[in-house]
Design a protein around this motif. Structure first.
Motif, mmCIF file in Angstrom:
data_model
loop_
_atom_site.group_PDB
_atom_site.id
_atom_site.type_symbol
_atom_site.label_atom_id
_atom_site.label_comp_id
_atom_site.label_asym_id
_atom_site.label_seq_id
_atom_site.Cartn_x
_atom_site.Cartn_y
_atom_site.Cartn_z
ATOM 1 N N THR A 2 34.106 -28.543 7.223
ATOM 2 C CA THR A 2 32.651 -28.364 7.174
ATOM 3 C C THR A 2 31.994 -29.737 7.300
ATOM 4 O OG1 THR A 2 32.785 -26.387 5.785
ATOM 5 C CG2 THR A 2 30.721 -27.625 5.687
ATOM 6 N N ASP A 19 37.280 -27.583 3.350
ATOM 7 C CA ASP A 19 36.473 -26.800 2.416
ATOM 8 C C ASP A 19 37.021 -26.839 0.989
ATOM 9 O OD1 ASP A 19 35.024 -26.223 4.620
ATOM 10 O OD2 ASP A 19 35.234 -24.044 4.525
ATOM 11 N N ASN A 20 38.326 -27.066 0.847
ATOM 12 C CA ASN A 20 38.899 -27.048 -0.503
ATOM 13 C C ASN A 20 38.955 -28.440 -1.146
ATOM 14 O OD1 ASN A 20 40.929 -28.209 0.949
ATOM 15 N ND2 ASN A 20 42.576 -26.889 0.192
ATOM 16 N N LEU A 22 37.919 -31.404 -3.439
ATOM 17 C CA LEU A 22 37.081 -31.570 -4.626
ATOM 18 C C LEU A 22 36.119 -32.742 -4.421
ATOM 19 C CD1 LEU A 22 39.858 -31.134 -7.337
ATOM 20 C CD2 LEU A 22 38.065 -29.480 -6.767
ATOM 21 N N ASP A 41 43.719 -32.167 -15.563
ATOM 22 C CA ASP A 41 43.693 -31.170 -14.495
ATOM 23 C C ASP A 41 42.974 -29.917 -14.983
ATOM 24 O OD1 ASP A 41 44.269 -30.715 -11.900
ATOM 25 O OD2 ASP A 41 46.306 -29.983 -12.228
ATOM 26 N N THR A 61 35.519 -30.552 -10.854
ATOM 27 C CA THR A 61 35.358 -29.103 -10.972
ATOM 28 C C THR A 61 34.224 -28.634 -10.068
ATOM 29 O OG1 THR A 61 36.130 -29.401 -13.233
ATOM 30 C CG2 THR A 61 35.287 -27.239 -12.716
ATOM 31 N N LEU A 63 33.376 -28.483 -5.750
ATOM 32 C CA LEU A 63 33.859 -28.747 -4.396
ATOM 33 C C LEU A 63 32.916 -29.729 -3.715
ATOM 34 C CD1 LEU A 63 34.625 -25.069 -3.316
ATOM 35 C CD2 LEU A 63 36.317 -26.832 -3.887
ATOM 36 N N VAL A 65 31.892 -29.606 -0.753
ATOM 37 C CA VAL A 65 30.919 -28.859 0.055
ATOM 38 C C VAL A 65 29.775 -28.275 -0.783
ATOM 39 C CG1 VAL A 65 32.342 -28.312 2.056
ATOM 40 C CG2 VAL A 65 32.513 -26.871 0.009
ATOM 41 N N MET B 1 44.876 -27.357 -4.552
ATOM 42 C CA MET B 1 44.218 -26.096 -4.187
ATOM 43 C C MET B 1 44.702 -25.642 -2.808
ATOM 44 S SD MET B 1 40.096 -25.320 -3.953
ATOM 45 C CE MET B 1 39.747 -26.256 -5.432
ATOM 46 N N TYR B 2 45.016 -24.356 -2.694
ATOM 47 C CA TYR B 2 45.390 -23.840 -1.381
ATOM 48 C C TYR B 2 44.177 -23.895 -0.452
ATOM 49 C CZ TYR B 2 49.545 -21.906 -3.652
ATOM 50 O OH TYR B 2 50.721 -21.751 -4.337
ATOM 51 N N ALA B 3 44.446 -23.896 0.833
ATOM 52 C CA ALA B 3 43.358 -23.949 1.809
ATOM 53 C C ALA B 3 42.464 -22.723 1.641
ATOM 54 C CB ALA B 3 43.928 -23.989 3.223
ATOM 55 N N THR B 4 41.185 -22.923 1.842
ATOM 56 C CA THR B 4 40.243 -21.809 1.753
ATOM 57 C C THR B 4 39.038 -22.136 2.616
ATOM 58 O OG1 THR B 4 39.066 -20.364 0.214
ATOM 59 C CG2 THR B 4 39.012 -22.702 -0.294
ATOM 60 N N GLN B 5 38.247 -21.110 2.904
ATOM 61 C CA GLN B 5 36.995 -21.326 3.626
ATOM 62 C C GLN B 5 35.855 -21.234 2.627
ATOM 63 O OE1 GLN B 5 36.475 -21.042 7.427
ATOM 64 N NE2 GLN B 5 38.527 -21.908 7.251
ATOM 65 N N TYR B 6 34.780 -21.930 2.917
ATOM 66 C CA TYR B 6 33.616 -21.928 2.020
ATOM 67 C C TYR B 6 32.398 -21.477 2.790
ATOM 68 C CZ TYR B 6 29.731 -24.057 -0.631
ATOM 69 O OH TYR B 6 28.556 -24.298 -1.306
ATOM 70 N N LYS B 8 28.202 -20.938 2.007
ATOM 71 C CA LYS B 8 27.064 -20.937 1.083
ATOM 72 C C LYS B 8 26.121 -19.810 1.484
ATOM 73 C CE LYS B 8 25.516 -24.522 -1.185
ATOM 74 N NZ LYS B 8 25.004 -25.868 -1.474
ATOM 75 N N LEU B 28 31.624 -17.457 -5.827
ATOM 76 C CA LEU B 28 31.574 -18.705 -6.590
ATOM 77 C C LEU B 28 30.200 -18.811 -7.256
ATOM 78 C CD1 LEU B 28 32.755 -21.523 -7.319
ATOM 79 C CD2 LEU B 28 31.907 -22.347 -5.125
ATOM 80 N N ILE B 35 37.097 -22.727 -10.263
ATOM 81 C CA ILE B 35 37.623 -23.937 -9.601
ATOM 82 C C ILE B 35 38.848 -24.499 -10.329
ATOM 83 C CG2 ILE B 35 37.071 -26.317 -8.894
ATOM 84 C CD1 ILE B 35 34.394 -25.246 -7.929
ATOM 85 N N LYS B 39 42.329 -24.846 -8.411
ATOM 86 C CA LYS B 39 42.943 -26.158 -8.168
ATOM 87 C C LYS B 39 44.318 -26.267 -8.813
ATOM 88 C CE LYS B 39 40.923 -29.172 -11.681
ATOM 89 N NZ LYS B 39 40.002 -30.233 -11.998
ATOM 90 N N ASP B 50 29.537 -18.963 -2.046
ATOM 91 C CA ASP B 50 28.744 -19.660 -3.064
ATOM 92 C C ASP B 50 27.403 -18.953 -3.237
ATOM 93 O OD1 ASP B 50 27.498 -21.444 -4.738
ATOM 94 O OD2 ASP B 50 27.956 -23.230 -3.538
#
Lengths: 156, 263
Positions: A2, A19-20, A22, A41, A61, A63, A65, B1-6, B8, B28, B35, B39, B50
């Motif tokens: 993004t 996107d993931n 932090l 963590d 805590t 992201l 984005v 964190m595993y891959a993800t799409q976001y 808004k 979210l 989160i 994570k 979101d």
């Protein structure tokens, strides 16, 4: 990926990010602002506290984005050139740190505390710093530092 | 964190259509539980939607009740003059959740949709007889909280607000876990139109619950003395490294006593 834009310490920044990612990772690894620390963590320790639009938050805590368009302040953004922020100066003078790992988060939390309540009692400070853990257990001088910092911020 | 799409979401409808279009999406809200869970790879999702910009952040005086938007942060509720004037128990409850940074992000809707057995809000919703508004319908708190981390929400349903009837008087007292600050036991006592309601969080194996025997005793005589001999069934209480069921039973009575005295 993004396209992300925000303001960090007064400077506009823009990057393509996963996107993931932090927010703390973005600050530390993309922007090289390593003053914001990662201590746990589990979102408990507060070493990563920054300000998002003036409100303190744990950047581990959030992201990156989610911070799109936001105004971010980190520990690197509070001094004026060589002149430390009154809260930083107070931590220095009152020996409000031992190993120093928790200090950036403590200072950022303390500044927001004072900005929202300039006449903090000792109890207010202890409760207000509940989200910041010092594993050297140097709380006594941290509280003294925040009291001094609060006075100096009122004068400034 | 595993891959993800976001994504808004820009409106509630946008969030609904995104949710409908993806088999494995998560909403979210404040992210204060989601989160950390993502994570640590305890959860995984294809899409995070979101809700921050969906306009669910209003606090409204509706006369007999207070309507609080799902995306109101704990800090918003804690510091709202309207909340303090109409239902002060909610100000103090919100002001005691987590720590300051958690309260700056965590939301009412996120808290109740997660239904953590140690969360504070469920106790207030149950004691005050709140109504949960969703994108599809209205749900009474009694029907909403189904079990540990389980609610009556459908996969495609989004919490939009909660309406809290104004009590005659109410108080919430918790015994926080010294490390996590979650309620080991939290009790909300409310007097509503002469009825007494006692809701307990942090203690039950199935999450928040009301205690009928204590309510009946308090309806007879509203004093801490009235609950001294009421039985508290340990069989239905949580027992873990933080506290055994017997200790939680003790805390249930003690926190109820303190809440009665604080009313």
């Amino acid at each position: 990926m993004t396209q992300l834009s925000m303001t960090v310490n007064g400077q506009p920044v823009s990057h393509d990010v996963e996107d993931n990612m932090l927010l703390v990772t973005y600050l530390r690894e993309t922007l090289a602002l390593t003053g914001t620390h990662i201590g746990c963590d589990t979102s408990q320790c507060g070493a990563c506290v920054i300000h998002i639009n003036g409100a303190s938050a744990k950047s581990c805590t959030v992201l990156a984005v989610q911070a799109e368009g936001k105004d971010i302040t980190t520990i690197e953004g509070i001094a004026s050139g060589d002149k430390l922020h009154p809260m930083q100066q107070a931590f220095h003078e009152q020996h409000g740190l031992q190993c120093g790992y928790c200090t950036p988060g403590m200072v950022m939390s303390a500044i927001e505390l004072v900005e929202t309540n300039p006449t903090l009692s000792e109890q207010d400070i202890r409760e207000g710093l509940e989200g910041n853990i010092c594993r050297c257990t140097g709380y006594h001088n941290i509280v003294k530092a925040v009291q001094t910092g609060a006075q100096d911020m009122r004068k400034a | 964190m595993y891959a993800t799409q976001y994504h808004k979401a820009l409106s509630l409808n946008d969030a609904r259509s995104q949710l409908a279009a993806c088999d494995d999406a998560k909403l979210l809200a404040g992210g204060m539980t989601l989160i950390p869970t993502l994570k640590q790879r305890l959860a995984q999702t294809d899409l995070l939607i979101d809700l921050a910009d969906t306009g669910l952040g209003l606090i409204e005086d509706k006369g007999s009740h207070l309507k609080i938007g799902a995306m109101c942060r704990h800090h918003d509720v804690e510091t709202s003059e309207l909340v303090a004037k109409m239902i002060p128990v909610l100000s103090s409850l919100a002001g005691g959740i987590g720590d300051r940074q958690v309260r700056n992000c965590g939301t009412l809707g996120g808290s109740i949709a997660n239904n953590d057995p140690s969360a504070c809000y469920p106790a207030a919703l149950m004691a005050l007889g709140a109504t949960i508004h969703t994108s599809e319908r209205d749900i009474a708190a009694e029907d909403f909280f189904v079990g540990m981390f389980e609610t009556d929400l459908d996969e495609q349903e989004i919490v939009t607000a909660v309406s809290f009837p104004k009590p005659d008087k109410a108080a919430y007292v918790k015994f926080p876990n010294p490390a996590s600050r979650y309620a080991m036991v939290g009790v909300c006592v409310a007097v509503m139109d002469g009825d007494v309601r006692v809701a307990i969080t942090g203690a039950g194996q199935d999450g928040v619950f009301r205690h009928g025997d204590m309510e009946a005793a308090l309806a007879d005589q509203f004093s801490a003395a009235a609950i001294e001999t009421i039985a508290i069934d340990e069989e239905m209480l949580l027992s873990d490294i933080h506290a055994g069921a017997d200790y939680r039973a003790h805390l249930v009575r003690e926190m109820t006593r303190r809440a009665i005295n604080a009313c």
